[in-house]
Design a protein around this motif. Structure first.
Motif, mmCIF file in Angstrom:
data_model
loop_
_atom_site.group_PDB
_atom_site.id
_atom_site.type_symbol
_atom_site.label_atom_id
_atom_site.label_comp_id
_atom_site.label_asym_id
_atom_site.label_seq_id
_atom_site.Cartn_x
_atom_site.Cartn_y
_atom_site.Cartn_z
ATOM 1 N N VAL A 16 0.866 -1.182 0.000
ATOM 2 C CA VAL A 16 0.000 0.000 0.000
ATOM 3 C C VAL A 16 0.899 1.228 0.000
ATOM 4 N N ALA A 17 0.685 2.112 -0.953
ATOM 5 C CA ALA A 17 1.479 3.335 -1.042
ATOM 6 C C ALA A 17 0.651 4.496 -0.498
ATOM 7 N N ILE A 18 1.201 5.204 0.496
ATOM 8 C CA ILE A 18 0.537 6.365 1.069
ATOM 9 C C ILE A 18 1.386 7.599 0.774
ATOM 10 N N SER A 19 0.738 8.748 0.764
ATOM 11 C CA SER A 19 1.489 9.978 0.519
ATOM 12 C C SER A 19 2.345 10.307 1.734
ATOM 13 N N GLN A 20 3.368 11.091 1.538
ATOM 14 C CA GLN A 20 4.269 11.417 2.634
ATOM 15 C C GLN A 20 3.619 12.327 3.671
ATOM 16 N N GLU A 21 2.514 12.969 3.307
ATOM 17 C CA GLU A 21 1.794 13.812 4.256
ATOM 18 C C GLU A 21 0.858 13.004 5.148
ATOM 19 N N THR A 22 0.623 11.748 4.836
ATOM 20 C CA THR A 22 -0.279 10.913 5.621
ATOM 21 C C THR A 22 0.381 10.496 6.930
ATOM 22 N N SER A 32 8.315 -0.883 3.324
ATOM 23 C CA SER A 32 9.136 -1.607 2.355
ATOM 24 C C SER A 32 9.859 -0.705 1.372
ATOM 25 N N ASP A 33 9.406 0.566 1.245
ATOM 26 C CA ASP A 33 10.066 1.441 0.265
ATOM 27 C C ASP A 33 9.639 2.877 0.525
ATOM 28 N N VAL A 34 10.524 3.798 0.177
ATOM 29 C CA VAL A 34 10.222 5.227 0.205
ATOM 30 C C VAL A 34 10.681 5.787 -1.123
ATOM 31 N N ARG A 35 9.743 6.326 -1.863
ATOM 32 C CA ARG A 35 10.099 6.880 -3.167
ATOM 33 C C ARG A 35 9.418 8.226 -3.348
ATOM 34 N N ASP A 36 9.524 8.800 -4.536
ATOM 35 C CA ASP A 36 9.034 10.149 -4.797
ATOM 36 C C ASP A 36 7.585 10.301 -4.357
ATOM 37 N N GLY A 37 7.378 11.070 -3.311
ATOM 38 C CA GLY A 37 6.033 11.414 -2.888
ATOM 39 C C GLY A 37 5.249 10.294 -2.248
ATOM 40 N N ALA A 38 5.855 9.150 -1.947
ATOM 41 C CA ALA A 38 5.095 8.016 -1.426
ATOM 42 C C ALA A 38 5.918 7.201 -0.452
ATOM 43 N N LEU A 90 -7.137 8.914 5.444
ATOM 44 C CA LEU A 90 -5.732 8.614 5.173
ATOM 45 C C LEU A 90 -5.528 8.606 3.663
ATOM 46 N N GLU A 91 -4.629 9.446 3.209
ATOM 47 C CA GLU A 91 -4.466 9.652 1.763
ATOM 48 C C GLU A 91 -3.533 8.609 1.156
ATOM 49 N N LEU A 92 -4.054 7.928 0.144
ATOM 50 C CA LEU A 92 -3.218 7.002 -0.616
ATOM 51 C C LEU A 92 -2.427 7.769 -1.657
ATOM 52 N N ALA A 93 -1.251 7.288 -1.952
ATOM 53 C CA ALA A 93 -0.407 7.966 -2.935
ATOM 54 C C ALA A 93 -0.926 7.682 -4.332
ATOM 55 N N VAL A 94 -0.785 8.659 -5.164
ATOM 56 C CA VAL A 94 -1.137 8.499 -6.570
ATOM 57 C C VAL A 94 0.136 8.654 -7.383
ATOM 58 N N PRO A 95 0.187 8.011 -8.538
ATOM 59 C CA PRO A 95 1.402 8.137 -9.363
ATOM 60 C C PRO A 95 1.696 9.589 -9.699
ATOM 61 N N VAL A 96 2.940 9.955 -9.572
ATOM 62 C CA VAL A 96 3.378 11.320 -9.878
ATOM 63 C C VAL A 96 4.152 11.299 -11.187
ATOM 64 N N TYR A 97 3.670 12.082 -12.098
ATOM 65 C CA TYR A 97 4.346 12.162 -13.392
ATOM 66 C C TYR A 97 5.001 13.535 -13.523
#
Length: 286
Positions: free
Chosen positions: A184-190, A220-226, A260-267
């Motif tokens: 589950v990917a959540i935004s960094q603000e969550t 398990s991972d920290v990436r751009d915005g998630a 709780l905000e789920l992350a969305v793909p950032v383009y």
């Protein structure tokens, strides 16, 4: 009868007596094998669960075994009668014929032989969930020539047994337990702690989970915005697909309910402007 004389003395010599006895034993064994092969195959088919052998395939296998036994009986007979030259000629001719026929039916023979090995080894049976090569699904039918798999998307794939026998097979049904692994990917603000606690609650409330095995939950991972969270637990293999789908849906609904905000793909897009440079014109001459 006149004109027919039997030299019993010659026939009763030990050398000929042993040959006659050998011939009788050889063809007695051949007769028994040919007579009872079909019954043995039928019993084998009944004992092996999850394997369907077509009646025509069973008859074909029975005939091939009968021919093989008779051919061996003939070779043994020639050897007993000490007809060495004839035996060598037959073996030479048989070798040439076998090579020619082998090239003609090598694919069919490979599938047939592989089917027999699958029948004996039983890496899977009808109804198992498997992955063979690039195809995943449920085994619908196993024959001596091919194996049919109903993929999870619906289409039926018929795979030659020679391909099945040489391809790594993943059988999800042998082990009665299977691990659910969801990310589950959540935004960094969550709120990270709140997201982890929500996932743990949903996993603990899952009634189809095997309670004897612990729940694993970690970042398990920290990436751009998630921030990516992973939750893992075990469930009966037969319920794995349903549990995975239901849990995924529950996560979306519960995260939305708790805000709780789920992350969305950032383009990211980049605009690059290229300025063309023009060279000054020069006048030639005066």
């Amino acid at each position: 009868m006149e004109g027919i004389s039997i030299n019993w003395g010659t026939l009763l010599k030990p050398e000929y007596g042993w040959r006659i006895l050998g011939l009788a034993i050889t063809w007695g064994i051949v007769w028994l094998l040919v007579r009872y092969f079909s019954r043995v195959l039928e019993r084998l088919d009944q004992r092996i669960k999850g394997i369907d052998i077509d009646t025509r395939e069973m008859e074909t296998l029975d005939k091939l075994l009968d021919y093989l036994v008779i051919a061996i009986g003939m070779l043994v007979t020639i050897a007993i009668l000490n007809l060495t030259s004839v035996l060598y000629s037959i073996l030479t001719a048989a070798g040439v014929i076998t090579i020619v026929i082998g090239f003609a039916i090598r694919d069919v023979a490979a599938n047939f032989i592989s089917g027999i090995f699958i029948l004996l080894d039983q890496p899977f049976v009808r109804g198992d969930s498997v992955k063979i090569g690039d195809f995943s699904g449920t085994v619908r039918r196993i024959s001596l020539r091919s194996t049919e798999i109903v993929t999870f998307d619906g289409p039926v794939v018929s795979m030659p047994n020679s391909t099945v026998a040489t391809t790594p097979i993943v059988n999800y049904s042998i082990n009665k337990e299977r691990r659910v692994n969801l990310t589950v990917a959540i935004s960094q603000e969550t709120d990270l702690r709140a997201a982890i606690e929500t996932l743990r609650e949903l996993a603990e409330k899952e009634e189809r989970r095997i309670p004897e095995k612990d729940i694993s939950l970690f970042v398990s991972d920290v990436r751009d915005g998630a921030i990516v969270l992973t939750v893992m637990f075990y469930t009966p293999a037969a319920l794995w697909g349903t549990v995975t789908n239901d849990l995924r849906q529950s996560i979306v609904e519960e995260f939305n309910r708790r805000g709780l905000e789920l992350a969305v793909p950032v383009y990211k897009s980049y605009n690059v402007t290229v300025n063309a440079q023009t060279q000054p014109k020069t006048n030639k001459g005066g």
